[in-house]
Design a protein around this motif. Structure first.
Motif, PDB file in Angstrom:
ATOM      1  N   ASP A   1       0.538  -1.097   0.291  1.00  0.00           N
ATOM      2  CA  ASP A   1      -0.258   0.100   0.206  1.00  0.00           C
ATOM      3  C   ASP A   1       0.857   1.259   0.499  1.00  0.00           C
ATOM      4  OD1 ASP A   1      -1.805   2.173   0.400  1.00  0.00           O
ATOM      5  OD2 ASP A   1      -2.389   1.017   1.913  1.00  0.00           O
ATOM      6  N   PRO A   2       0.960   1.902  -0.789  1.00  0.00           N
ATOM      7  CA  PRO A   2       1.998   2.877  -1.186  1.00  0.00           C
ATOM      8  C   PRO A   2       1.218   4.526  -0.495  1.00  0.00           C
ATOM      9  CG  PRO A   2       0.369   2.900  -2.752  1.00  0.00           C
ATOM     10  CD  PRO A   2       0.403   2.087  -2.050  1.00  0.00           C
ATOM     11  N   ASP A   3      -0.248   4.176   0.499  1.00  0.00           N
ATOM     12  CA  ASP A   3      -0.164   5.350   1.634  1.00  0.00           C
ATOM     13  C   ASP A   3       0.305   5.020   2.281  1.00  0.00           C
ATOM     14  OD1 ASP A   3      -1.446   6.066  -0.847  1.00  0.00           O
ATOM     15  OD2 ASP A   3      -2.961   6.240  -0.481  1.00  0.00           O
ATOM     16  N   PHE A   4       0.696   3.699   3.170  1.00  0.00           N
ATOM     17  CA  PHE A   4       1.152   3.827   4.209  1.00  0.00           C
ATOM     18  C   PHE A   4       3.030   2.789   4.257  1.00  0.00           C
ATOM     19  CE2 PHE A   4       1.125   0.854   7.734  1.00  0.00           C
ATOM     20  CZ  PHE A   4       0.308   1.761   8.599  1.00  0.00           C
ATOM     21  N   VAL A   5       3.773   4.453   5.156  1.00  0.00           N
ATOM     22  CA  VAL A   5       4.998   3.664   4.705  1.00  0.00           C
ATOM     23  C   VAL A   5       5.290   3.332   6.320  1.00  0.00           C
ATOM     24  CG1 VAL A   5       7.236   4.945   4.172  1.00  0.00           C
ATOM     25  CG2 VAL A   5       4.688   5.632   3.286  1.00  0.00           C
ATOM     26  N   GLU A   6       5.952   2.551   7.305  1.00  0.00           N
ATOM     27  CA  GLU A   6       6.692   2.685   7.698  1.00  0.00           C
ATOM     28  C   GLU A   6       8.410   2.871   7.844  1.00  0.00           C
ATOM     29  OE1 GLU A   6       4.950  -1.020  10.094  1.00  0.00           O
ATOM     30  OE2 GLU A   6       5.557  -2.135   8.322  1.00  0.00           O
ATOM     31  N   ILE A   7       8.142   3.814   9.282  1.00  0.00           N
ATOM     32  CA  ILE A   7      10.508   3.809   9.793  1.00  0.00           C
ATOM     33  C   ILE A   7      10.713   2.729  10.713  1.00  0.00           C
ATOM     34  CG2 ILE A   7      11.585   5.676  11.044  1.00  0.00           C
ATOM     35  CD1 ILE A   7       7.751   6.509   9.049  1.00  0.00           C
TER      36      ILE A   7
END
Length: 131
Positions: free
Chosen positions: A36-42
């Protein structure tokens, strides 16, 4: 029996990749973009885990809030000897210092900023005196 759980703080914004890069740089972490490109984890050292989610109707939070209003924010802990350098890093990455009404003269154990999307966060000396 308790089900094993973990948690992640999710910040909403208009441009998740850009905000994820800000926090990854600030925390010395890496970004992970899944399906999902609308959800990014760090994800970083010492269990740091944060996520950024696209909100197409995003409006930045206001700061400061009225005295009787509470707002969640991220507190980033640093050693006393590192707080000035951490502040330079944060500002260099795009953070904006927030005027809290406190004096900026002399050493400050907690410093408040807005990230590029407007969320408040603080750099705080760890451990705090007496803590």
């Amino acid at each position: 029996m308790t089900v094993e759980k973990t948690s992640v703080l999710v910040l909403d914004c208009a441009e998740p990749v850009e905000l994820a890069e800000f926090y990854a740089g600030l925390l010395g972490a890496e970004t992970r973009i899944g399906t999902d490109p609308d959800f990014v984890e760090i994800v970083g050292n010492h269990g740091v885990r944060l996520a950024i989610r696209r909100d197409h109707g995003y409006a930045p939070p206001s700061w400061p809030r009225p005295e009787d209003s509470q707002q969640a924010h991220l507190r980033i802990l640093v050693g006393r000897e590192d707080i000035d350098e951490a502040e330079r890093e944060a500002i260099g990455l795009g953070a904006r210092p927030v005027d809290t009404g406190d004096s900026n003269s002399g050493p400050r154990d907690v410093r408040v900023y807005a990230d590029p999307a407007g969320h408040s966060f603080s750099l705080a000396v760890h451990p705090l005196p007496g803590g």
